[in-house]
Design a protein around this motif. Structure first.
Motif, PDB file in Angstrom:
ATOM      1  N   VAL A  15       0.873  -1.168   0.000  1.00 40.72           N
ATOM      2  CA  VAL A  15       0.000   0.000   0.000  1.00 40.72           C
ATOM      3  C   VAL A  15       0.913   1.222   0.000  1.00 40.72           C
ATOM      4  CG1 VAL A  15      -1.814   1.228   1.242  1.00 40.72           C
ATOM      5  CG2 VAL A  15      -1.753  -1.285   1.274  1.00 40.72           C
ATOM      6  N   VAL A  16       0.771   2.109  -1.001  1.00 42.51           N
ATOM      7  CA  VAL A  16       1.673   3.257  -1.120  1.00 42.51           C
ATOM      8  C   VAL A  16       1.048   4.563  -0.631  1.00 42.51           C
ATOM      9  CG1 VAL A  16       3.041   2.222  -2.954  1.00 42.51           C
ATOM     10  CG2 VAL A  16       1.101   3.687  -3.546  1.00 42.51           C
ATOM     11  N   ARG A  17      -0.235   4.523  -0.273  1.00 46.24           N
ATOM     12  CA  ARG A  17      -0.881   5.672   0.381  1.00 46.24           C
ATOM     13  C   ARG A  17      -2.083   5.147   1.162  1.00 46.24           C
ATOM     14  NH1 ARG A  17      -2.958   8.917  -4.953  1.00 46.24           N
ATOM     15  NH2 ARG A  17      -4.352   7.345  -5.763  1.00 46.24           N
ATOM     16  N   ASP A  18      -2.468   5.893   2.188  1.00 48.01           N
ATOM     17  CA  ASP A  18      -3.595   5.469   3.016  1.00 48.01           C
ATOM     18  C   ASP A  18      -4.856   5.343   2.167  1.00 48.01           C
ATOM     19  OD1 ASP A  18      -1.941   5.495   5.214  1.00 48.01           O
ATOM     20  OD2 ASP A  18      -2.704   7.376   6.028  1.00 48.01           O
ATOM     21  N   VAL A  19      -5.634   4.284   2.431  1.00 46.35           N
ATOM     22  CA  VAL A  19      -6.883   4.027   1.718  1.00 46.35           C
ATOM     23  C   VAL A  19      -7.965   3.808   2.774  1.00 46.35           C
ATOM     24  CG1 VAL A  19      -8.090   2.496   0.103  1.00 46.35           C
ATOM     25  CG2 VAL A  19      -5.642   2.946  -0.207  1.00 46.35           C
ATOM     26  N   GLN A  20      -9.053   4.552   2.644  1.00 48.42           N
ATOM     27  CA  GLN A  20     -10.162   4.454   3.595  1.00 48.42           C
ATOM     28  C   GLN A  20     -11.013   3.215   3.322  1.00 48.42           C
ATOM     29  OE1 GLN A  20     -10.578   6.624   6.238  1.00 48.42           O
ATOM     30  NE2 GLN A  20      -8.577   7.270   5.517  1.00 48.42           N
ATOM     31  N   VAL A  21     -11.720   2.755   4.344  1.00 47.36           N
ATOM     32  CA  VAL A  21     -12.640   1.626   4.217  1.00 47.36           C
ATOM     33  C   VAL A  21     -13.671   1.954   3.145  1.00 47.36           C
ATOM     34  CG1 VAL A  21     -14.420   0.285   5.395  1.00 47.36           C
ATOM     35  CG2 VAL A  21     -12.377   0.985   6.632  1.00 47.36           C
ATOM     36  N   GLY A  22     -13.909   1.010   2.250  1.00 42.26           N
ATOM     37  CA  GLY A  22     -14.911   1.173   1.212  1.00 42.26           C
ATOM     38  C   GLY A  22     -14.409   1.833  -0.052  1.00 42.26           C
ATOM     39  N   GLN A  23     -13.227   2.440  -0.007  1.00 45.09           N
ATOM     40  CA  GLN A  23     -12.684   3.118  -1.180  1.00 45.09           C
ATOM     41  C   GLN A  23     -12.272   2.085  -2.227  1.00 45.09           C
ATOM     42  OE1 GLN A  23      -9.711   6.077  -0.219  1.00 45.09           O
ATOM     43  NE2 GLN A  23      -8.736   5.864  -2.210  1.00 45.09           N
ATOM     44  N   GLU A  27      -4.492   1.683  -9.197  1.00 38.02           N
ATOM     45  CA  GLU A  27      -3.070   1.336  -9.313  1.00 38.02           C
ATOM     46  C   GLU A  27      -2.208   2.336  -8.548  1.00 38.02           C
ATOM     47  OE1 GLU A  27      -1.351   0.018 -12.999  1.00 38.02           O
ATOM     48  OE2 GLU A  27      -3.332  -0.590 -13.742  1.00 38.02           O
ATOM     49  N   GLN A  28      -2.678   3.584  -8.421  1.00 45.96           N
ATOM     50  CA  GLN A  28      -1.914   4.607  -7.698  1.00 45.96           C
ATOM     51  C   GLN A  28      -1.877   4.349  -6.187  1.00 45.96           C
ATOM     52  OE1 GLN A  28      -4.348   5.400 -10.065  1.00 45.96           O
ATOM     53  NE2 GLN A  28      -2.755   5.672 -11.609  1.00 45.96           N
ATOM     54  N   ASP A  29      -2.780   3.516  -5.679  1.00 46.21           N
ATOM     55  CA  ASP A  29      -2.807   3.189  -4.249  1.00 46.21           C
ATOM     56  C   ASP A  29      -1.835   2.065  -3.902  1.00 46.21           C
ATOM     57  OD1 ASP A  29      -4.986   4.961  -3.790  1.00 46.21           O
ATOM     58  OD2 ASP A  29      -6.402   3.405  -4.423  1.00 46.21           O
ATOM     59  N   VAL A  59     -11.036  -2.946   4.933  1.00 51.49           N
ATOM     60  CA  VAL A  59     -10.519  -2.344   6.164  1.00 51.49           C
ATOM     61  C   VAL A  59      -9.709  -1.119   5.773  1.00 51.49           C
ATOM     62  CG1 VAL A  59     -10.412  -4.543   7.439  1.00 51.49           C
ATOM     63  CG2 VAL A  59      -8.431  -3.761   6.143  1.00 51.49           C
ATOM     64  N   GLU A  60      -9.359  -0.294   6.729  1.00 51.13           N
ATOM     65  CA  GLU A  60      -8.497   0.842   6.426  1.00 51.13           C
ATOM     66  C   GLU A  60      -7.103   0.317   6.107  1.00 51.13           C
ATOM     67  OE1 GLU A  60      -7.174   5.119   8.375  1.00 51.13           O
ATOM     68  OE2 GLU A  60      -8.481   3.774   9.492  1.00 51.13           O
ATOM     69  N   LEU A  61      -6.542   0.775   4.985  1.00 53.57           N
ATOM     70  CA  LEU A  61      -5.212   0.340   4.568  1.00 53.57           C
ATOM     71  C   LEU A  61      -4.219   1.455   4.848  1.00 53.57           C
ATOM     72  CD1 LEU A  61      -6.177  -1.246   1.117  1.00 53.57           C
ATOM     73  CD2 LEU A  61      -5.923  -2.401   3.329  1.00 53.57           C
ATOM     74  N   LYS A  62      -3.108   1.119   5.461  1.00 57.61           N
ATOM     75  CA  LYS A  62      -2.107   2.119   5.842  1.00 57.61           C
ATOM     76  C   LYS A  62      -0.886   2.060   4.936  1.00 57.61           C
ATOM     77  CE  LYS A  62      -3.874   4.118   9.446  1.00 57.61           C
ATOM     78  NZ  LYS A  62      -4.190   5.533   9.377  1.00 57.61           N
ATOM     79  N   LEU A  63      -0.356   3.234   4.646  1.00 58.46           N
ATOM     80  CA  LEU A  63       0.851   3.402   3.859  1.00 58.46           C
ATOM     81  C   LEU A  63       1.953   2.480   4.383  1.00 58.46           C
ATOM     82  CD1 LEU A  63       2.732   5.125   1.929  1.00 58.46           C
ATOM     83  CD2 LEU A  63       3.110   6.574   3.904  1.00 58.46           C
ATOM     84  N   GLY A  64       2.598   1.754   3.472  1.00 61.31           N
ATOM     85  CA  GLY A  64       3.741   0.922   3.834  1.00 61.31           C
ATOM     86  C   GLY A  64       3.409  -0.508   4.229  1.00 61.31           C
ATOM     87  N   SER A  65       2.124  -0.849   4.285  1.00 60.09           N
ATOM     88  CA  SER A  65       1.767  -2.209   4.693  1.00 60.09           C
ATOM     89  C   SER A  65       1.677  -3.142   3.488  1.00 60.09           C
ATOM     90  CB  SER A  65       0.440  -2.207   5.454  1.00 60.09           C
ATOM     91  OG  SER A  65      -0.598  -1.724   4.642  1.00 60.09           O
ATOM     92  N   LEU A  66       1.807  -4.434   3.749  1.00 61.27           N
ATOM     93  CA  LEU A  66       1.591  -5.446   2.716  1.00 61.27           C
ATOM     94  C   LEU A  66       0.093  -5.625   2.558  1.00 61.27           C
ATOM     95  CD1 LEU A  66       4.158  -8.242   3.679  1.00 61.27           C
ATOM     96  CD2 LEU A  66       4.449  -6.359   2.067  1.00 61.27           C
ATOM     97  N   LEU A  67      -0.368  -5.905   1.348  1.00 65.42           N
ATOM     98  CA  LEU A  67      -1.788  -6.113   1.107  1.00 65.42           C
ATOM     99  C   LEU A  67      -2.119  -7.590   1.223  1.00 65.42           C
ATOM    100  CD1 LEU A  67      -4.423  -4.657   0.312  1.00 65.42           C
ATOM    101  CD2 LEU A  67      -3.911  -5.273  -2.059  1.00 65.42           C
TER     102      LEU A  67
END
Length: 181
Positions: A15-23, A27-29, A59-67
């Motif tokens: 994950v290269v930027r924070d992603v909100q739940v439901g978003q 490819e930019q994320d 779920v909320e995805l945080k910058l720098g985490s593995l998907l």
């Protein structure tokens, strides 16, 4: 030795930027990284990146985490036959327990602030009216006011009633037990 370590790495989706739940994921994320991956860790492999683009964050995805595959869904977080009701909660109405997507709640109608229950309601010990709901998303506290907005999915039949309770200030949110009892 270095060559052996490089060979044990697996290309995975990050994950290269924070992603909100439901978003919806774009490819930019997402990005790619090569990591030494323990077999117990379930990560989306880089080869499968295209298969998660267009899905929603469960779920909320945080910058720098593995998907992980469990962090995405093709389903809308509001199901057919449901409506989404936004509920603003003041600091003293927000539970100390963090509200998380999927959590079951009850929307309860209470007397308006300063109003007492009618003598008829008091005499018969009437149980407050309730509507079952499910948390879709909860915001962080707004700066200055501390208000938290919680998006709650209810049945389409109950959505307008819940919205009216919110509007009149007579709605309270109650958390259900984790096992639904």
């Amino acid at each position: 030795m270095l060559l052996l370590q490089v060979g044990d790495r697996t290309p995975v989706v990050t994950v290269v930027r924070d992603v909100q739940v439901g978003q919806v994921l774009t490819e930019q994320d997402l990005g790619e990284a090569s990591v030494a991956l323990d077999p117990a860790v379930k990560a989306v492999r880089a080869d499968d990146l295209k298969s998660v683009v267009g899905k929603r964050a469960a779920v909320e995805l945080k910058l720098g985490s593995l998907l992980s595959p469990s962090q995405v869904t093709k389903d809308s977080l509001v199901k057919p036959g449901e409506q989404l009701v936004p509920i603003g909660l003041k600091p003293d109405q927000v539970p100390a327990t963090a509200l998380v997507p999927g959590q079951r709640v009850q929307l309860v109608q209470v007397p308006a602030q300063g109003a007492a229950a009618t003598t008829e309601e008091a005499a018969d010990g009437a149980v407050p009216k309730t509507i079952a709901g499910r948390v879709v998303k909860a915001s962080t506290a707004a700066p200055g006011t501390g208000v938290v907005v919680v998006d709650v999915a209810t049945s389409a039949k109950d959505g307008p009633t819940a919205a009216a309770w919110v509007s009149s200030g007579t709605l309270r949110l109650v958390l259900d037990a984790p096992d639904g009892r």
